[in-house]
Structures are given as structure tokens and as C-alpha cells.
Design an enzyme around this catalytic site. Structure first.
Site, PDB file in Angstrom:
ATOM      1  CG  MET A  43      -1.687  -0.711   0.893  1.00  0.00           C
ATOM      2  SD  MET A  43      -2.704  -0.581   2.780  1.00  0.00           S
ATOM      3  CE  MET A  43      -2.289  -1.773   3.676  1.00  0.00           C
ATOM      4  CD  GLN A  96       2.865  -3.886  -6.289  1.00  0.00           C
ATOM      5  OE1 GLN A  96       2.581  -3.019  -6.087  1.00  0.00           O
ATOM      6  NE2 GLN A  96       2.048  -5.224  -6.280  1.00  0.00           N
ATOM      7  CB  CYS A 126      -1.750   0.388  -9.845  1.00  0.00           C
ATOM      8  SG  CYS A 126      -2.232   2.218  -9.390  1.00  0.00           S
ATOM      9  CE  LYS A 165      -2.319  -6.900  -4.452  1.00  0.00           C
ATOM     10  NZ  LYS A 165      -2.762  -5.113  -4.649  1.00  0.00           N
ATOM     11  CG  ASN A 226      -5.794  -7.931  -2.135  1.00  0.00           C
ATOM     12  OD1 ASN A 226      -5.847  -7.019  -2.435  1.00  0.00           O
ATOM     13  ND2 ASN A 226      -5.995  -7.969  -0.858  1.00  0.00           N
ATOM     14  N   GLY A 227      -8.653  -8.573  -0.514  1.00  0.00           N
ATOM     15  CA  GLY A 227     -10.445  -7.969  -0.517  1.00  0.00           C
ATOM     16  C   GLY A 227     -11.025  -7.902   0.405  1.00  0.00           C
ATOM     17  CG  ASP A 228     -13.843  -6.100   0.621  1.00  0.00           C
ATOM     18  OD1 ASP A 228     -13.432  -5.422   0.299  1.00  0.00           O
ATOM     19  OD2 ASP A 228     -15.002  -6.135   0.086  1.00  0.00           O
ATOM     20  N   GLY A 250      -5.310  -5.359   3.315  1.00  0.00           N
ATOM     21  CA  GLY A 250      -5.103  -3.810   2.895  1.00  0.00           C
ATOM     22  C   GLY A 250      -4.803  -3.366   3.897  1.00  0.00           C
ATOM     23  NE  ARG A 251      -9.307  -1.524   1.505  1.00  0.00           N
ATOM     24  CZ  ARG A 251     -10.481  -1.317   0.754  1.00  0.00           C
ATOM     25  NH1 ARG A 251     -11.254  -0.477   0.421  1.00  0.00           N
ATOM     26  NH2 ARG A 251     -10.855  -1.968   0.078  1.00  0.00           N
TER      27      ARG A 251
HETATM   28  C1  LIG Z   1      -3.641   3.685   0.346  1.00  0.00           C
HETATM   29  C2  LIG Z   1      -3.534   2.649  -0.732  1.00  0.00           C
HETATM   30  C3  LIG Z   1      -2.278   2.050  -1.024  1.00  0.00           C
HETATM   31  C4  LIG Z   1      -1.954   0.623  -2.259  1.00  0.00           C
HETATM   32  N1  LIG Z   1      -0.850   0.917  -2.958  1.00  0.00           N
HETATM   33  C5  LIG Z   1      -1.025  -0.050  -3.786  1.00  0.00           C
HETATM   34  C6  LIG Z   1       0.507  -1.084  -4.899  1.00  0.00           C
HETATM   35  O1  LIG Z   1       1.399  -0.025  -4.288  1.00  0.00           O
HETATM   36  N2  LIG Z   1       0.545  -1.968  -5.110  1.00  0.00           N
HETATM   37  C7  LIG Z   1      -0.763  -2.939  -5.223  1.00  0.00           C
HETATM   38  O2  LIG Z   1      -0.574  -3.999  -5.681  1.00  0.00           O
HETATM   39  N3  LIG Z   1      -1.726  -2.351  -4.537  1.00  0.00           N
HETATM   40  C8  LIG Z   1      -1.972  -1.532  -3.585  1.00  0.00           C
HETATM   41  N4  LIG Z   1      -3.188  -0.792  -3.829  1.00  0.00           N
HETATM   42  C9  LIG Z   1      -3.845  -1.889  -2.691  1.00  0.00           C
HETATM   43  C10 LIG Z   1      -4.308  -3.530  -1.641  1.00  0.00           C
HETATM   44  O3  LIG Z   1      -3.071  -3.751  -2.844  1.00  0.00           O
HETATM   45  C11 LIG Z   1      -4.958  -4.171  -2.273  1.00  0.00           C
HETATM   46  O4  LIG Z   1      -5.159  -5.365  -3.319  1.00  0.00           O
HETATM   47  C12 LIG Z   1      -6.494  -3.410  -2.093  1.00  0.00           C
HETATM   48  O5  LIG Z   1      -6.344  -2.345  -1.170  1.00  0.00           O
HETATM   49  C13 LIG Z   1      -7.813  -4.349  -1.908  1.00  0.00           C
HETATM   50  O6  LIG Z   1      -7.175  -5.342   0.011  1.00  0.00           O
HETATM   51  P1  LIG Z   1      -8.013  -4.553   1.597  1.00  0.00           P
HETATM   52  O7  LIG Z   1      -9.683  -4.492   0.696  1.00  0.00           O
HETATM   53  O8  LIG Z   1      -7.282  -5.882   1.976  1.00  0.00           O
HETATM   54  O9  LIG Z   1      -7.790  -3.061   1.661  1.00  0.00           O
HETATM   55  C14 LIG Z   1      -3.428   0.192  -2.667  1.00  0.00           C
HETATM   56  C15 LIG Z   1      -4.590  -0.262  -1.479  1.00  0.00           C
HETATM   57  C16 LIG Z   1      -4.747   1.791  -0.888  1.00  0.00           C
HETATM   58  C17 LIG Z   1      -5.924   1.629   0.137  1.00  0.00           C
END
Ligand SMILES: Cc1cc2nc3c(=O)[nH]c(=O)nc-3n(C[C@H](O)[C@H](O)[C@H](O)COP(=O)(O)O)c2cc1C
Length: 347
Positions: A43, A96, A126, A165, A226-228, A250-251
Site C-alpha cells: 500500500m 513490486q 493499480c 498482482k 485479496n479484498g475486504d 490491506g486497508r
Molecule cells: C492507500 C493504498 C495504496 C495501495 N498501493 C498499492 C500498491 O502500491 N501496490 C498494489 O499492488 N496494490 C496497492 N493497493 C491495493 C492493495 O494492495 C489491496 O489490493 C487493496 O487495498 C484490496 O485489499 P483490502 O480490501 O484488504 O484493502 C493499495 C491500496 C491502498 C488503499
């Protein structure tokens, strides 16, 4: 998941070996053993070295650096160098990279190799306009053949595993995750992380765990779901729904590194929360310097308080704090009287 520590008294160094890493690996990515089921998501702006170090210690099984543009890595700009910076305790580590042209991507991957990562991960998800409008990141989902060509070139050129990814597709009308996954596997990808959304969804809507299951069924390489994933129960739920052992978070890990230790933030006592915040702030100051460390820590601080009564008041105070002493005073208050947010009127 607490680690065992040995103190080498003559050097005053504490070596922490997470218990997890001595257990049987749960998966292997291109021959690299993975000792844990949950992984901190890359992230940008959050998953920097200080935060990854904390999450890794809590149990995140792999460190993935936030995406770095190929051209930045090749030029060696300060920002890019910071993004790919990691420390040995984080291994296994994926750097990455993001790009669309084979030669430039290869140059970037070779530049990344100088840091001796365990994997190279290619960002194909992205959604940011400045990235995807230039054919990079999620735009590769629109060109599966080209994406696979990039993967094949990297796999042929690099001595370490290469992973990708992806998202489910560009939009709801062009869901091509199965084609993408099969092509990437055919090109030699050692693992595929699937964020169960399209590029168009951004971070809204609901991640489609069924689609992730279909990817898992379609390829033989490890698929990272991944996701949620918001809670410890969600980890088990996504594993059940997708059949994937490896889960990326992630979040919901921001302000909640305990999730990697199988604990929900809501269950963490104030003293432990305060100690983690102090440690995180100290690590940010040490890594970035006083001012930048404080400013960047504030983004995390406002998330550490998300389960406290009067969260809005805590957020306001922490988000505006201009001095380290001010943040420390708020953390002390949070530890001693978590039910009494700053600025709230006393009865
Ligand atoms: C602030 C932020 C920055 C992110 N930066 C990247 C990144 O640099 N590379 C990437 O593959 N995904 C990035 N993501 C996506 C996350 O890796 C992840 O796939 C996405 O947030 C879904 O997962 P979650 O629901 O657990 O948050 C980013 C997400 C957020 C919110």
C-alpha cells in the site's frame, strides 16, 4: 504467534525469531517457503519499512514493497529507493514494480535485484489514472497477451521467482481474470495475487471471492486471495470461500497490525495499543527523521483509534498534532482514560 527471544548479553542484541517461522511452511512460491497464511498488502503511503517490520513481527508471512515505477527505479530517484528499501528481518520480500515496456521493466527488475529481494512482483492492478492511463498497472488487464509477454521476459531474465498482482478485469464488461491467470501461469509466474475487484470499481463495491476461487481452480500455482478481509473471522471466511491458503490484507491492517497475530483490533487492550503506537512513532522518526516521521505517523495514528469511544475526537486531535510531545500526551491519555477523548466535555 508471539516470537521467542534470546538475549545475547555480551552484545545487548535481542534476536527475535517468530515461532511461526520455525513451523512447517504453509506454501511455497517458486521454491521459497512461506511460513504463514496472512500477508500485508502493498500500500503506497502506508506499507513502508517501519510498518512492514511491525506487521512481519506480528505474523505477516511476506513483505511486499509498495509499487515503484520502472523508470524511477532505473533512474534511482530517492523516492524509488525508499520504496524498495527493506531489511533482512522482513524476508521473504517481494519488490513490486510497475511498467509496460519490456526493456524498461527488465532494467527496473535488474536494478531491484541489486537489493537481493526474494521475488519480483509485477503490479497489474493499480487503478490510479496516472498509472493506468499510460498502459501500466491495471491497463495490462486489457492486454493479457502483452502482460504474459512481460511475465515471460522477466521469468527468463531473472534468477528469482516472479509473481503478479491482478484484478478481475478492467470493468464489469471485460472480466478476464481466468484468461489473465492462465496466461501468467503459462508465462512462468510463480504465484498470482487476485484482488477481487475490477479496475473500474477502484476500492468500492464488494470484492468477489467466488471469482478468486475460480482463479484458484484454474491454475496450479499459489493464488493469494485479496479484498475486504477486515477481521480475523474474515481470514477464515475468505479461505473457505476461495480455497486459497494465502490471504493478503490491506486497508484493515492499517492501525491493526494485530490481525496478523490472529487478533482483532477491537480486542486489543489500551496499554497494548498505546505501546504499539509509541513503537510505531519511534520507528517512523528514526526512519524518516523528526518532521516527516511525525507527519507520516499521523496517518496511522488516526487508524489506531478506530475502535475507541469518541473516535472522531481522537482522530481530530491526533491528525492535527504538530509536535511529538503532543502525540505522546495523546497516547498516554489513550492508555489511561481511553473512554475520555480529547476535547470532550466532562460530566
Ligand atoms: C492507500 C493504498 C495504496 C495501495 N498501493 C498499492 C500498491 O502500491 N501496490 C498494489 O499492488 N496494490 C496497492 N493497493 C491495493 C492493495 O494492495 C489491496 O489490493 C487493496 O487495498 C484490496 O485489499 P483490502 O480490501 O484488504 O484493502 C493499495 C491500496 C491502498 C488503499
Amino acid at each position: 504467534m508471539a516470537g521467542k527471544g534470546w538475549k545475547c548479553w555480551w552484545m545487548m542484541i535481542e534476536i527475535r525469531v517468530p515461532t511461526r517461522d520455525r513451523a512447517e511452511p504453509v506454501a511455497a512460491i517458486g521454491g521459497v517457503a512461506i511460513h504463514g497464511e496472512t500477508i500485508l498488502a502493498p500500500m503506497a503511503g502506508f506499507s513502508d519499512l517501519p510498518f512492514r517490520r511491525i506487521c512481519r513481527r506480528m505474523g505477516s508471512a511476506v513483505s511486499v514493497t509498495p509499487c515503484v515505477l520502472d523508470e524511477g527505479l532505473v533512474r534511482g530517484t530517492g523516492r524509488s529507493q525508499e520504496r524498495v528499501d527493506f531489511e533482512p528481518s522482513e524476508r521473504p520480500v517481494a519488490i513490486q514494480i510497475i511498467g509496460k515496456e519490456e526493456e524498461r521493466l527488465l532494467d527496473a527488475a535488474r536494478a531491484a535485484l541489486a537489493r537481493e529481494p526474494d521475488f519480483i512482483d509485477v503490479n497489474m492492478g493499480c487503478p490510479a489514472r496516472r498509472v493506468s492511463s499510460r498502459g501500466r498497472g491495471a491497463a495490462l488487464l486489457r492486454e493479457p497477451e502483452h502482460a504474459a509477454g512481460l511475465m515471460a521476459a522477466l521469468v527468463a531474465a531473472l534468477p528469482i521467482p516472479v509473481t503478479a498482482k491482478i484484478r478481475l478485469g478492467w470493468d464489469a464488461e471485460s472480466l478476464n481474470y481466468l484468461e489473465m491467470a492462465r496466461r501468467l501461469e503459462g508465462a512462468g509466474a510463480a504465484a498470482i495475487t487476485v484482488h477481487g475487484r475490477t479496475k473500474d470499481q477502484g476500492y468500492g463495491g464488494v470484492a468477489d471471492w467466488d471469482a478468486i476461487r475460480r482463479v484458484r481452480e484454474a491454475v496450479a500455482v499459489p493464488v493469494i486471495a485479496n479484498g475486504d478481509v477486515r477481521t480475523v473471522a474474515d481470514v477464515a471466511a475468505i479461505q473457505e470461500a476461495t480455497g486459497c491458503r494465502l490471504v493478503m490484507i490491506g486497508r484493515s491492517a492499517i492501525g491493526n497490525p494485530w490481525i496478523f497475530a490472529g487478533r482483532d483490533a477491537a480486542d486489543v487492550p489500551p496499554a497494548e495499543r498505546a505501546a504499539m503506537m509509541r513503537e510505531h512513532l519511534a520507528a517512523m522518526r528514526a526512519y524518516y527523521g523528526e518532521r516527516t516521521g511525525l507527519v507520516l505517523f499521523r496517518k496511522h495514528a488516526v487508524r489506531y483509534v478506530q475502535y475507541l469511544p469518541g473516535v472522531a475526537a481522537w482522530r481530530r486531535a491526533l491528525g492535527r498534532a504538530e509536535a511529538v510531545d503532543e502525540v505522546h500526551a495523546l497516547i498516554d491519555r489513550l492508555e489511561s482514560t481511553p473512554e475520555d477523548p480529547p476535547g470532550a466535555r466532562r460530566a
